[in-house]
Design a protein around this motif. Structure first.
Motif, mmCIF file in Angstrom:
data_model
loop_
_atom_site.group_PDB
_atom_site.id
_atom_site.type_symbol
_atom_site.label_atom_id
_atom_site.label_comp_id
_atom_site.label_asym_id
_atom_site.label_seq_id
_atom_site.Cartn_x
_atom_site.Cartn_y
_atom_site.Cartn_z
ATOM 1 N N ALA A 146 -67.287 -26.853 -11.658
ATOM 2 C CA ALA A 146 -68.344 -26.810 -10.651
ATOM 3 C C ALA A 146 -67.968 -27.651 -9.431
ATOM 4 C CB ALA A 146 -69.657 -27.297 -11.260
ATOM 5 N N GLU A 147 -67.403 -28.830 -9.660
ATOM 6 C CA GLU A 147 -67.000 -29.692 -8.539
ATOM 7 C C GLU A 147 -65.886 -29.037 -7.726
ATOM 8 O OE1 GLU A 147 -66.703 -32.920 -5.862
ATOM 9 O OE2 GLU A 147 -68.307 -32.113 -7.087
ATOM 10 N N LYS A 188 -62.045 -25.180 -4.057
ATOM 11 C CA LYS A 188 -60.714 -25.207 -4.670
ATOM 12 C C LYS A 188 -60.755 -24.560 -6.048
ATOM 13 C CE LYS A 188 -58.912 -28.033 -1.545
ATOM 14 N NZ LYS A 188 -58.146 -27.475 -0.488
ATOM 15 N N GLN A 189 -59.624 -24.022 -6.484
ATOM 16 C CA GLN A 189 -59.463 -23.647 -7.890
ATOM 17 C C GLN A 189 -59.442 -24.948 -8.678
ATOM 18 O OE1 GLN A 189 -59.008 -20.666 -9.439
ATOM 19 N NE2 GLN A 189 -58.870 -19.343 -7.651
ATOM 20 N N MET A 227 -60.970 -36.467 -17.112
ATOM 21 C CA MET A 227 -61.784 -35.688 -18.048
ATOM 22 C C MET A 227 -63.092 -36.396 -18.393
ATOM 23 S SD MET A 227 -60.485 -32.844 -18.353
ATOM 24 C CE MET A 227 -59.073 -31.816 -18.585
ATOM 25 N N ARG A 228 -63.058 -37.703 -18.555
ATOM 26 C CA ARG A 228 -64.295 -38.452 -18.821
ATOM 27 C C ARG A 228 -65.268 -38.345 -17.650
ATOM 28 N NH1 ARG A 228 -60.816 -42.333 -20.829
ATOM 29 N NH2 ARG A 228 -61.064 -43.545 -18.940
ATOM 30 N N LYS A 229 -64.725 -38.350 -16.451
ATOM 31 C CA LYS A 229 -65.570 -38.274 -15.244
ATOM 32 C C LYS A 229 -66.392 -36.982 -15.218
ATOM 33 C CE LYS A 229 -65.237 -38.494 -10.212
ATOM 34 N NZ LYS A 229 -64.328 -38.746 -9.091
ATOM 35 N N TYR A 230 -65.851 -35.906 -15.783
ATOM 36 C CA TYR A 230 -66.512 -34.593 -15.707
ATOM 37 C C TYR A 230 -67.040 -34.097 -17.047
ATOM 38 C CZ TYR A 230 -64.733 -34.628 -11.024
ATOM 39 O OH TYR A 230 -64.481 -34.985 -9.719
ATOM 40 N N GLU A 231 -67.204 -35.000 -18.007
ATOM 41 C CA GLU A 231 -67.750 -34.605 -19.316
ATOM 42 C C GLU A 231 -69.135 -34.023 -19.175
ATOM 43 O OE1 GLU A 231 -65.928 -37.201 -22.822
ATOM 44 O OE2 GLU A 231 -67.308 -38.314 -21.562
#
Length: 85
Positions: free
Chosen positions: A15-16, A22-23, A81-85
């Motif tokens: 989503a971000e 961007k892909q 990965m933790r940032k976007y969990e």
């Protein structure tokens, strides 16, 4: 030698990436470069299957640099990965 690992991104990361146009693999590659200096190419430039994401890198570190490279890459990946969990 090339490495071409597949990465499963969390929906919030996708989503971000979409929000900034961007892909998701391109977003990851840019963040990796900006945060570590490690340069990879988004797999989306290589015709990957829809719904899958990869990065590609030429992998030629000096043997003595390998532990630092792996540490830096893993620290970034875990944090990202933790940032976007």
């Amino acid at each position: 030698m090339y490495v071409f690992p597949r990465i499963d991104f969390p929906p919030a990361c996708e989503a971000e990436a979409s929000r900034i146009g961007k892909q998701v693999d391109e977003f990851y590659a840019i963040e990796l470069l900006n945060n570590t200096g490690i340069c990879v190419v988004p797999g989306s430039g290589f015709g990957q299957k829809p719904g899958t994401f990869h990065i590609r890198s030429t992998f030629l570190p000096q043997e003595e640099d390998f532990p630092d490279f792996i540490r830096l890459f893993l620290e970034f990946h875990d944090s990202f990965m933790r940032k976007y969990e």
